[in-house]
Each structure stands twice: as structure tokens, then as C-alpha cells.
Design an enzyme around this catalytic site. Sequence first.
Site, PDB file in Angstrom:
ATOM      1  N   SER A 153       0.832  -1.195   0.000  1.00  0.00           N
ATOM      2  CA  SER A 153       0.000   0.000   0.000  1.00  0.00           C
ATOM      3  C   SER A 153       0.879   1.261   0.000  1.00  0.00           C
ATOM      4  O   SER A 153       1.684   1.436  -0.923  1.00  0.00           O
ATOM      5  CB  SER A 153      -0.956  -0.039   1.199  1.00  0.00           C
ATOM      6  OG  SER A 153      -1.915   0.985   1.107  1.00  0.00           O
ATOM      7  N   ASP A 195      -9.494  -3.255  -5.977  1.00  0.00           N
ATOM      8  CA  ASP A 195      -8.858  -2.534  -4.872  1.00  0.00           C
ATOM      9  C   ASP A 195      -9.724  -1.340  -4.484  1.00  0.00           C
ATOM     10  O   ASP A 195      -9.922  -0.414  -5.269  1.00  0.00           O
ATOM     11  CB  ASP A 195      -7.472  -2.072  -5.327  1.00  0.00           C
ATOM     12  CG  ASP A 195      -6.597  -1.618  -4.176  1.00  0.00           C
ATOM     13  OD1 ASP A 195      -7.136  -1.036  -3.219  1.00  0.00           O
ATOM     14  OD2 ASP A 195      -5.370  -1.821  -4.244  1.00  0.00           O
ATOM     15  N   HIS A 197      -7.535  -4.859  -1.579  1.00  0.00           N
ATOM     16  CA  HIS A 197      -6.287  -4.193  -1.197  1.00  0.00           C
ATOM     17  C   HIS A 197      -5.456  -4.986  -0.195  1.00  0.00           C
ATOM     18  O   HIS A 197      -4.239  -4.810  -0.129  1.00  0.00           O
ATOM     19  CB  HIS A 197      -6.649  -2.821  -0.601  1.00  0.00           C
ATOM     20  CG  HIS A 197      -5.505  -1.887  -0.447  1.00  0.00           C
ATOM     21  ND1 HIS A 197      -4.870  -1.306  -1.520  1.00  0.00           N
ATOM     22  CD2 HIS A 197      -4.877  -1.412   0.662  1.00  0.00           C
ATOM     23  CE1 HIS A 197      -3.909  -0.501  -1.085  1.00  0.00           C
ATOM     24  NE2 HIS A 197      -3.880  -0.562   0.237  1.00  0.00           N
TER      25      HIS A 197
END
Length: 435
Positions: A227, A341, A376
Amino acid sequence: MTHITITPADDLIDVPRRILVGGSQADTLIGLRTHTARGDGVIWTSRALYRADADGVIDLSRDAPVEGDYSDVSPMGLIWSQTPVETGKREVFPADVSDALTTRVEVFDADGKCLDEAVLTQRLMAPGVQRREMREDGCVGTLFVPATPGPHPVVLVLNGSGGGINEPRGALYASRGYAALALGYFKTPGLSDYISNTPLEYFRRALDWISRELQPAHGFIAVSGQSRGGELALLLGATYPDRIKAVIGYVPGAVVHSAQNAADPATGREGPAWLIDGKPLPHLWENNRTASWKPFDDGPPPHRHERAIRTALLDQEAVERARIRVEQIDGPVLLLSAADDGSWPSSDYSRMVVDKLEQQKHAYPVNHLDFDQAGHAIAFPYVPTTQLVYAHPVSGRISTGGGRPAANAHADEASWRAVLNFLNAATSTRAKEQA
């Protein structure tokens, strides 16, 4: 008599297990349920019903449940489909990574009576892996060293916008032969509570410490981040190519972002995240003509942060100003993205990186795995993937990372295999070059 076997019963967390039930009557329905006490002390459970074959056998690597918490054939479906008995809990790892995760797997009949049980043990640290805290040159992290004689190739491990130190990933890298420095850079004792105004020189000091103190095998240092840490991994690879020789980006960003949900309230979510030489790096939200937080802020939770990011990506001039200069990376690149995501468009970002490196005829391998229907939270196998909605650990905003549990479980498994293969190839190539 009905009985259950798990093979191997005790091993590293990334090892799949074969779960067999035998001794049942042919064509009868047999249930399995699990019970795991995870890192925050909360119990996680799952259950499913299966139909025994003509020999009275159920094999989870062959048989799909008739009903239950997952549907298709999945040898570890009983683990990734677990949910917490206390709603809203997300922590799946032990607070002490040297502690094993133990799951009790029970066999039960149509009346719910327990017929047999077995224990499945998952470990993050292989025997002999050494853990020690690192507090050097103003840096805060945890070092994991393999049990085998060194020197070892090294992986710098970076967390995302939740901050803290990613000890589970560091421990598993070391269990697979890589010295790993899991480095905190905010929301860690002794550091800021926020990502805002983080100097890249902090990471340079950590890289210099690695080179000086660990003397990596063949000078090999990889950086692995997820991330915001994936964005940072690419940024560090481009900024310090003399130190970093491979980059692994889990659901990464291809541009420099503002502080966003991990911002210091004093500077706000449109304030800078990264500094170099005391000056903010240009970021996506800066002087952006199309960016709007409305798609993220408006409407009921859970919110998809990705919708706001897409408004900012419409301003191509702002995108180019904020683009990470990935062509400066001096090594191979692995990108792991998620097609659903909810945090930001990691699939599009990864393609941006691939396209730029192809355009610039990058001298090293560039691999991109994009996982359909995944979200994600790509981690590593085999952990629960069911908690898709969460309160962000800094902003508190109720959001979703997207994806579906089964797709997330597949991404967890396939991405980790890809990472190990990537590192093996990168270190082998580096060793030949240095010979």
C-alpha cells in the site's frame, strides 16, 4: 471410526496442509469446524459440511463443501474463511511473532456431536530465526536473521498507512532465508503518529545501517512494501538505486501521494507525506485541477478511497508531476495488484509502472501479477480474508479494501509464491554478476 489427519500438522504459516477425514460411512454428511485464538485474543471460527465418498473419506484438497463458510474446493478454505466471534476484529497474527497460531479442527456428525479433533499449528518463525529490536541512527525497527550462516541477502520491509512495524512479514522472510529489517516510519514508539512530512533520509540511514552492519550477501538489498509502503518501495528504489537492488510492491501506488488518511490533522490529508532535503515531494493532490474527495466522503460507509483517487488521476499534468521516476530503479521489479482494490487503483498504478519501464527498456525483469476480484489486503497465506470492512487505524474512517474472501485468499497464496520465486531469481542473478 471417524478420524481426522492434518499433514503436516505443524509447520510455517505459508505451508498448505492436507486435511483428511476417514472412517465414516459412505455418502454421509460430515462437518468440520475450526477454533483459533488470534493476536488480540479473539476467537476466530469457521465451519463446513462435506459428503463422504464411497470409501467414507473426505479430502479437502479434492472435495468442495456441500454448505458452509466457503464453497469451492480449497485445501485451506477452513482457515481463510474464518470470521471473528467478536464483530469488527481484524488482527489475525499473534502479538509475539515467535508464538504459533494453533487451530483446533473438530469433526462432527449430523447431531453436532464431536467425533474427533486435531490441531493445526502455523508458525511465522522457523526454528533458529533470531529476532532483535533495531534502534540505530534514529531508526526504529525489528531485525530478523535466518538460522543459516550468513551473510544473507536482505529485505527491507515497510508497512502501509496503518503504520507500525510489520513483524509477521519480516519473520517469514527470515524463515525463508532472507535477513529482514521490518522498519517503522510512523505510528511506532519514538516516531510520529502520522505519515505527514516523513523524510526519505530516514530510510537512507536505515539502508546505510543494513549495508554497514549486515553486509548483505552480494550487496543485495530488496525493499518490500504494501500500500503506502508499496508506493514508498518504488520511491526508495528510484531515489537510492545505489543501495536497493530489487523492489517488491504490494498493491503499490505509481505516484507520490499526499498524507491522505494517515495525515497529521494539523497539516491535513492534502499535506505532504514525503520530504527530501527538507522539501516536500510534488504529490498527486498538489495543484490538481480535477481532484475531489467527494466520491470518498459522500454516501454511507463503507467508503471506497479509490473513487477519490480516480478523480485526481484525470489531471494528467498533475500525474506526471507526481509520478515516481521508476526508470531510475537499478534492479528487477515485482508488482502485485488487485483488480477490485477499494483503497486505490493498484492495478492501474502497476500498469503505469510496467508501461514506463517497458518504454525505457528497463534492463531487469519486470513482473506484474494482477488478481481478479481481489482487494487491497493482499498479505500471505494462509490467514482469514473475510474482514473487508474496517475503521482506518489513523483516520478512523469506515472503509473497504474491496475484494472477495476467496479471491483474496488466492491472491495471498499466489503472491507469496511469486515473491519467493522473484527473490530467488534476483539473488541468483546478483550473485552471478558479483562473482
